[in-house]
Each structure stands twice: as structure tokens, then as C-alpha cells.
Design an enzyme around this catalytic site. Structure first.
Site, mmCIF file in Angstrom:
data_model
loop_
_atom_site.group_PDB
_atom_site.id
_atom_site.type_symbol
_atom_site.label_atom_id
_atom_site.label_comp_id
_atom_site.label_asym_id
_atom_site.label_seq_id
_atom_site.Cartn_x
_atom_site.Cartn_y
_atom_site.Cartn_z
ATOM 1 N N ARG A 242 0.840 -1.130 -0.127
ATOM 2 C CA ARG A 242 -0.134 -0.024 0.058
ATOM 3 C C ARG A 242 0.790 1.195 0.130
ATOM 4 N NH1 ARG A 242 -3.410 -2.562 -1.424
ATOM 5 N NH2 ARG A 242 -5.541 -3.050 -0.802
ATOM 6 N N GLU A 271 -3.605 7.715 -4.443
ATOM 7 C CA GLU A 271 -4.180 7.088 -5.627
ATOM 8 C C GLU A 271 -5.483 7.734 -6.064
ATOM 9 O OE1 GLU A 271 -4.271 2.669 -5.618
ATOM 10 O OE2 GLU A 271 -2.114 2.598 -4.781
ATOM 11 N N HIS A 289 -1.304 0.318 -9.970
ATOM 12 C CA HIS A 289 -1.810 -0.760 -9.051
ATOM 13 C C HIS A 289 -2.333 -1.849 -9.732
ATOM 14 C CE1 HIS A 289 -4.111 -0.963 -5.144
ATOM 15 N NE2 HIS A 289 -3.561 -2.130 -5.213
HETATM 16 C C1 DGY Z 1 -5.652 -5.974 -3.037
HETATM 17 O O1 DGY Z 1 -6.295 -7.038 -3.169
HETATM 18 O O2 DGY Z 1 -5.571 -5.535 -2.082
HETATM 19 C C2 DGY Z 1 -5.370 -5.129 -4.295
HETATM 20 O O3 DGY Z 1 -4.320 -4.229 -3.830
HETATM 21 C C3 DGY Z 1 -6.529 -4.493 -4.926
HETATM 22 O O4 DGY Z 1 -7.207 -3.788 -3.807
#
Ligand code: DGY
Length: 323
Positions: A242, A271, A289
Site C-alpha cells: 500500500r 491514488e 496498481h
Molecule cells: C488488494 O487486493 O488488496 C489489491 O491491492 C487491490 O485492492
């Protein structure tokens, strides 16, 4: 009996949307536009289940709307830091996520970033597309060799072990890791992992550092300016976890000042933007992402949400309940 009413906040793969329609009285988001706070609150008041994802910030304030009809938040994603789970629990809501199905694809993207930044492939492609390539020469665009180098992993969960496996068995890398919450080290050992006593030990020793910890209050800005300075000037940082695990401004400064050699990022603090600072820097690979973004995986994630929500409305314990 009437089917439970669910609201899906974003577009999902077609095969999953089709099954959604068979199982539930489903309201879909054909336009795929992120929902506003007011729309999310309306959903909590009008649906039995809210099927949300990383782009929906389900805060305590949003959850405070009354009266609520919703009983379950089925998150499309393994990370569920977009939901204030404490607040959800206080309101008696069940929260589920989608573990396991995205492990391999996310590890592939972490490895992709590692390879791309070390071998300067993003830069190389830009160079060619800009018509700047003048031909092969022994000193052209030299990157860093990967085999034999040390990969340092922060957080040794499922995705971390999957990248360790690729890096160790496929690329001959040495694997070191730090995870204060790991109860057994057996699986990590099977993929070549050697534990270290602290995050700092990993940062000092690794040639590549890959982040695999969840976003929590404890991991916010875990990688800050001070910790970046512990890394080797020849080292690279990879983040597929993250964005807020890294202080993005500190990282941009470290890249500009040569504190570290480069970075590969799939996630960002704010983001859908990567900070302007980062965009101007050559030695950083930036992906939007994409960790779980394969057709197979996104379908599997969707079906996993359905499995959980279906179990819940049948009065069973959802298999991936996180709150
Ligand atoms: C997750 O599954 O956590 C991916 O990063 C998409 O949110």
C-alpha cells in the site's frame, strides 16, 4: 423468498457480474465511476450487502449513517484498509476480503518491478520510443545484475513467500526477511528465507527491499527518510503493498539525491496519482496498481466475494471474514 439486495461499487469482470445477477438482486455500476460519500451512505441504507473495493473509503463517518439496512461489506481485494473495521464492528457489520487468489499475480508484479528497475527497462523503452537509440554499445544503459543479489522482504505473508520463491529458485537470489508477527518460519525457510532480527538489519543488508506488510497505523510511513538512508546507495525499493507504507515525498528526495539507486512502485499514497516528484524521476518504475490485474485473478477475486456473501446470507460463517 426475495433475493438479498447487494450494491456493487465498481464494474466487475463480466462472468462474475453474471453470477451476481443470478444469486442476488444486484445493483451494478455500469459507468464504473467511483462512488461519492453520499452515494455510499445511500447504499448502506438501501442494500443488504455493499460489495466495495480499494477505491471506496468506508470511513467511520460514512458508516455512521442511520438507519442502515446493510449487514455485510464484501470487499473485492485482499487489503481491507479502505474500511474502518473497528467502526464496522461497532455497527454490527460483517467484513470479508479475498485472500489467496491474487497471491501469484501480485508476486509476479513485484518481480516485474524488481526486474524493470534493476535492468532499466522502463527507461530503455522510453529511450527507444523517443527515437533516442543510436545502436548497441558496451556502455549503453547499464543496469544492475539480479542473480546472486540479496532480496530483503518486509512482512513475510503469502505474497512475500511467493516472490521469495520466484527470486530464490528462479533467479538465484539470497532471501532475508523481517516479520515480527510470523508464528512459524518453516514456509519461509522452504523458499530460501533467512529471518533477521529487525527491519533495520534487512534495510542495511539487502540489494532489493520488497514491502509486503498491510497498511495499518503501525506501518504508516514505515519507510521514511531515516530508514531510506540505512539502505545501500546501490539498493532498490519495491512496493506492491500500500502507498502509505512509504513516505512518498521522502522517497522522491532519496531517489533524486542518490540515497538509493531506484524504486519500483505499484501503489501510491494518494491514488490514482503518483506524486509529481516521482513522475519526473527516471530511476523509478511506476505502475497503476496492477498487482492483481489479470483476467483470471480478477474473476477469482469476484467469485471469492460472492462465496463469502452467499455464505453470509445462508446463515453460515463467511470463509474470509476479517471483522
Ligand atoms: C488488494 O487486493 O488488496 C489489491 O491491492 C487491490 O485492492
Amino acid at each position: 423468498m426475495a433475493k438479498p439486495k447487494v450494491l456493487v461499487t465498481r464494474r466487475w469482470p463480466e462472468a462474475v457480474e453474471q453470477q451476481l445477477g443470478e444469486l442476488f438482486d444486484a445493483r451494478l455500476n455500469a459507468e464504473d465511476r467511483p462512488m461519492s460519500a453520499v452515494e455510499l451512505q445511500e447504499a448502506l441504507q438501501s442494500a443488504d450487502g455493499l460489495l466495495c473495493t480499494v477505491t471506496d473509503k468506508i470511513t467511520a463517518e460514512i458508516l455512521s449513517v442511520e438507519p442502515k439496512r446493510v449487514k455485510i461489506l464484501g470487499n473485492f481485494g485482499v487489503g481491507f484498509d479502505n474500511i474502518d473495521c473497528e467502526a464496522a464492528k461497532r455497527h454490527g457489520l460483517v467484513v470479508t476480503n479475498t485472500p489467496e487468489v491474487l497471491t501469484e499475480c501480485t508476486a509476479d508484479i513485484a518481480m516485474t518491478l524488481l526486474l524493470m528497475v534493476a535492468r532499466r527497462t522502463g527507461e530503455g523503452e522510453r529511450h527507444l520510443r523517443n527515437g533516442e537509440w543510436t545502436g548497441w554499445r558496451p556502455t549503453h544503459m547499464l543496469g544492475a545484475k539480479i542473480s546472486g543479489k540479496t532480496l530483503g522482504i518486509i512482512g513475510m505473508g503469502r505474497i512475500a513467500k511467493a516472490i521469495a520463491k520466484r527470486a530464490h529458485h528462479g533467479f538465484g537470489m539470497k532471501i532475508i526477511y523481517y516479520d515480527p508477527y510470523l508464528s512459524s518460519h518453516e514456509e519461509a525457510k522452504a523458499v530460501g528465507g533467512e529471518p533477521r532480527d529487525s527491519l533495520e538489519d534487512v534495510l542495511r543488508e539487502a540489494d532489493f527491499v520488497s514491502l509486503h506488510c498491510p497498511a495499518t497505523a503501525e506501518t504508516r510511513h514505515l519507510i521514511n527518510s531515516q530508514r531510506l538512508k540505512l539502505m545501500k546507495p546501490s539498493a532498490f525499493l519495491i512496493n506492491t503493498s500500500r502507498g502509505n507504507v512509504v513516505d512518498e515525498a521522502a522517497l522522491a528526495a532519496a531517489l533524486k539525491e542518490g540515497v538509493i539507486a531506484g524504486a519500483g512502485l505499484d501503489v501510491y499514497e494518494h491514488e490514482p496519482e503518483a506524486s509529481k516528484n516521482l513522475i519526473e524521476i527516471e530511476n523509478v518504475v511506476l505502475l497503476p496498481h496492477l498487482g492483481s490485474a489479470s483476467k483470471e485473478t480478477r474473476e477469482a477475486m469476484g467469485f471469492r466475494v460472492l462465496e463469502n456473501v452467499k455464505a453470509f446470507f445462508e446463515g453460515k460463517e463467511p470463509p474470509d471474514r476479517v471483522a
